[in-house]
Design an enzyme around this catalytic site. Structure first.
Site, PDB file in Angstrom:
ATOM      1  N   THR A 307       0.831  -1.213   0.000  1.00  0.00           N
ATOM      2  CA  THR A 307       0.000   0.000   0.000  1.00  0.00           C
ATOM      3  C   THR A 307       0.862   1.258   0.000  1.00  0.00           C
ATOM      4  OG1 THR A 307      -1.846  -1.003   1.157  1.00  0.00           O
ATOM      5  CG2 THR A 307      -1.655   1.362   1.341  1.00  0.00           C
ATOM      6  N   ASP A 484      -4.467  -0.724  -5.404  1.00  0.00           N
ATOM      7  CA  ASP A 484      -3.091  -0.468  -4.962  1.00  0.00           C
ATOM      8  C   ASP A 484      -2.108  -1.567  -5.354  1.00  0.00           C
ATOM      9  OD1 ASP A 484      -4.201  -2.200  -3.050  1.00  0.00           O
ATOM     10  OD2 ASP A 484      -3.178  -1.254  -1.353  1.00  0.00           O
TER      11      ASP A 484
HETATM   12  C1  GP9 Z   1      -3.140  -0.635   6.422  1.00  0.00           C
HETATM   13  C2  GP9 Z   1      -3.180  -0.800   4.968  1.00  0.00           C
HETATM   14  C3  GP9 Z   1      -2.584  -2.090   4.536  1.00  0.00           C
HETATM   15  O1  GP9 Z   1      -3.232   0.624   6.967  1.00  0.00           O
HETATM   16  O2  GP9 Z   1      -2.983   0.294   4.224  1.00  0.00           O
HETATM   17  O3  GP9 Z   1      -1.400  -2.028   3.844  1.00  0.00           O
HETATM   18  P1  GP9 Z   1      -0.920  -3.268   2.961  1.00  0.00           P
HETATM   19  O4  GP9 Z   1      -0.791  -4.444   3.898  1.00  0.00           O
HETATM   20  O5  GP9 Z   1      -1.958  -3.528   1.916  1.00  0.00           O
HETATM   21  O6  GP9 Z   1       0.360  -2.852   2.391  1.00  0.00           O
HETATM   22 MN    MN Z   2      -2.760  -2.498   0.269  1.00  0.00          MN
END
Ligand code: GP9
Ligand code: MN
Length: 703
Positions: A307, A484
């Site tokens: 993310t 994402d």
């Molecule tokens: C948690 C979320 C998850 O705040 O943004 O991140 P990820 O595990 O998908 O990298």
């Molecule tokens: Mn994510």
């Protein structure tokens, strides 16, 4: 048996036992947990050899210690350390298909807060084999079933073992180089390092490289910008004149579709009765709406930062790092020229991020300030209970609903981002009234839940849109949706094959590469010239695309992507992972080149052609320039954009409602927040939310 016990009671025997155990566990991880792509017997031979060298070398340190107890303790400490390293990597690999780097370890604190429950889901029955001996050996020593040998080894013998370790290592290295020339010099990929030289060596080498990158920052100078600026000038794609400024002055509402892959669009999941259920009807309708500029060859470009890498790409048009997460490693220190700051200084935008998880996750609370976000509404701003949340935070429906109380106080135009999260691994099924959407029936629980959580996200987005329309924000906004990163990791994709009308047997890396597509849709209410574009692009291209639509020129900014709507887009998509790529003609993934059209292998001669080499070079260059900027923190030297640098200390993410209210009252009739425009009345009542079961229930006829 007696011989064996006698032998283990000797210091040498105990040493050999530990070496054997580490070897066995390494092989277990190599063959069962990692996917190292071993192609032939020679590579198996190297694989079986490589744990010996470093393990013997490391454990031999203990042989120099003369005092029996100290010598045994040293051996145990090294052995436990190596065991932990193997297991941690085995577990990490299951989710990230990658090995743990030193940077990941250093940044681990920031991500571990929400990983607890996922870590449990990553357990496998055979994990017991990684732990059993670590418990058993100390117990046997304490119970004196294994006796401590009081007779120290001669220093010469200890030395002999160190030398043996070193010799084995150089043999290992020469065999590896014979099979894969320039292995160390080019460090092709972490898989290669582990496959050829083992996990211990990989970790040590990675530590050395991390140290080097830290030096890079210290040594960087304004001169380093020259190469970067040349690249950016050459690579710049001018906007399509007809589209430039199409959404000028509008609010920007980013909706971050967590773990959402393009294949979900228009997908129908068939339940056990053979009934087909559209997974994301609302997002599909946006995709096909002519007010939406949608893309069907748009790829995520994240690596281990997941993310946070997607955010880095979208906000800066720069890539995440080759290792770990830029947010956690550099987000708190580096200078950026990111979207919020550009839009504030160029067009008077106010900016905010909304996310129902702890602000420390991915180090967002520090990074957002350096990106220039005025406000960050994290979990502390929401009513989060055990019923309405899971390990990554507040569920999407209450998240959007509760965001409105803050959104309505933002001065317009605003640049905002809503990070949804319910559609996140492990895609657990809902146990409340939101349960009911069919669960898929593959052998993989993670895949099975994915459709139901995606459907939940879809409804949450629809409810939010309904609110935007009801409140009037909709007409003044451009709403951008993007995925994402993958939700189903490569290691699970074979189990997904059948649901996609393919077969697990023929599934290969070409198919994996194609699954890295994520949605990218720019919805501009009132503009009907949209449609689905087939341009190949990725997240690095999002920022120039958006800025051009908002009427902001980007030629003075250092951005590595190209406007997706520009006719000059070169349509080369770099994967951050393994320097892979995707173009209209070629797919390069896991070191193999395929034709994009049908997935057949590109013959050697063509793969080595100048035409293909040019693509490799373009990808390598784009990633290298990004790394140079980030690792050298080069924006601290850049002044040509004319942007005022950011002071992180100007932002305070506490008491933000009060901060916004103060601005509203200071501005009085000039205030442009929705709340002010609505005559000082809240719009929260306009938000309608229902559970899945309520949507299913027939509406009661009006009396
Ligand atoms: C948690 C979320 C998850 O705040 O943004 O991140 P990820 O595990 O998908 O990298
Ligand atoms: Mn994510």
């Amino acid at each position: 048996m007696k011989h064996l016990t006698q032998w283990v009671n000797k210091r040498m025997g105990f040493f050999a036992l530990l070496v054997g155990l580490i070897w066995a566990k390494s092989i277990l991880a190599y063959l069962v947990d990692f996917n190292l792509g071993i192609e032939n017997t020679f590579q198996y031979f190297i694989l079986f050899l490589n744990p010996f060298a470093t393990t013997i070398l490391l454990l031999s340190i203990a042989l120099y210690v003369r005092k029996p107890l100290h010598s045994y303790l040293t051996m145990l400490v090294i052995y436990i350390g190596l065991s932990v390293l193997i297991y941690a990597n085995a577990s990490y690999y299951r989710e990230f298909t990658d090995f743990i780097t030193i940077n990941t370890m250093l940044g681990a604190g920031a991500v571990s807060s929400g990983l607890g429950e996922s870590a449990l889901r990553l357990l496998r029955p055979h994990d017991i084999l990684y732990f059993l001996d670590v418990v058993l050996i100390p117990v046997l020593l304490i119970l004196k079933k294994i006796k401590i040998d009081p007779k120290p080894l001669r220093a010469r013998v200890a030395l002999a073992f160190s030398v043996l370790g070193a010799l084995l290592f150089s043999a290992n290295l020469s065999l590896a180089e014979a099979d894969r020339p320039q292995l160390l010099g080019r460090t092709f990929s972490r898989d290669y390092m582990v496959k050829y030289l083992g996990l211990n060596f990989f970790t040590a080498y990675d530590g050395y490289q991390t140290y080097q990158t830290n030096q890079v920052r210290a040594e960087a100078s304004p001169n380093d910008l020259l190469d970067v600026e040349n690249y950016v000038d050459d690579h710049y794609a001018a906007p399509d004149e007809n589209l430039f400024g199409l959404a000028e002055g509008k609010n920007v509402i980013y909706i971050h579709l967590e773990s959402f892959q393009q294949f979900l669009i228009d997908y129908q999941l068939t339940d056990e009765n053979g009934v087909a259920h559209t997974v994301t009807p609302f997002i599909n309708s946006l995709y096909h709406d002519n007010q939406t500029f949608a893309f069907d060859n748009f790829f995520h470009q994240v690596k281990a930062g997941k993310t946070s890498d997607a955010e880095t790409l979208m906000e800066n048009s720069l890539f995440g790092l080759a290792q770990g997460s830029l947010f956690t490693q550099l987000g708190g220190k580096n200078t950026f020229e990111a979207a919020p700051n550009i839009l504030k200084q160029e067009a008077g935008y106010t900016s905010a991020v909304f996310h129902g998880n702890a602000g420390t996750f991915w180090n967002r609370n520090e990074t957002y300030k350096n990106l220039g976000f005025d406000y960050f509404f994290d979990a502390s701003y929401y009513d989060v209970t055990s019923e309405n949340s899971f390990q990554y935070g507040l569920h999407d429906k209450p998240f959007f609903d509760q965001s409105v109380q803050y959104l309505e106080h933002l001065q317009q135009p605003f640049y905002s981002k809503f990070i949804a999260v319910s559609n996140h691994y492990p895609y657990s099924t809902f146990e409340n009234d939101d349960a009911g959407f069919p669960i898929a029936d593959t052998g993989d629980e993670t895949i099975n839940g994915y459709f139901a959580t995606a459907n939940y996200l879809d409804t949450a987005v629809e409810e939010f849109f309904n609110y935007l329309k009801a409140s009037g924000l909709y007409e003044n906004s451009v709403i951008v949706l993007y995925g994402d990163h993958y939700g189903i990791s490569d290691s699970r994709n074979a189990s997904l094959a059948e649901l996609l009308g393919q077969s697990a047997e023929t599934w290969d890396n070409y198919d994996n590469a194609n699954l890295q597509r994520v949605p990218y849709m720019i919805h501009i209410p009132g503009q009907t010239g949209g449609g689905i574009s087939h341009t190949y692009g990725g997240q690095v291209d999002a920022l120039p695309t958006l800025l051009h639509l908002l009427g902001v020129e980007t030629d003075d900014y250092i951005q590595l992507g190209q406007d997706m709507l520009s006719p000059e887009h070169d349509q080369i998509v770099a994967f951050r992972d393994r320097n892979g790529f995707m173009t209209e003609k070629y797919v390069y993934y896991h070191n193999t080149l395929y034709y994009t059209a049908d997935g057949s292998l590109v013959p050697e001669e063509e793969a080595n052609s100048e035409q293909v080499q040019k693509i490799h070079d373009a990808v390598d260059q784009q990633l290298a320039v990004s790394d140079k900027i980030n690792n050298g923190d080069l924006f601290r030297f850049y002044t040509d954009s004319g942007l005022e640098p950011i002071e992180a200390s100007d932002f305070n993410y506490q008491n933000q409602l009060e901060q916004m209210e103060t601005i509203e009252s200071d501005l009085g009739s000039e205030s442009t927040s929705l709340y002010s425009q609505n005559g000082g009345q809240s719009t929260m009542d306009l938000y309608q939310t229902k559970s899945y079961q309520e949507y299913l229930a027939p509406t009661t006829p009006e009396q």
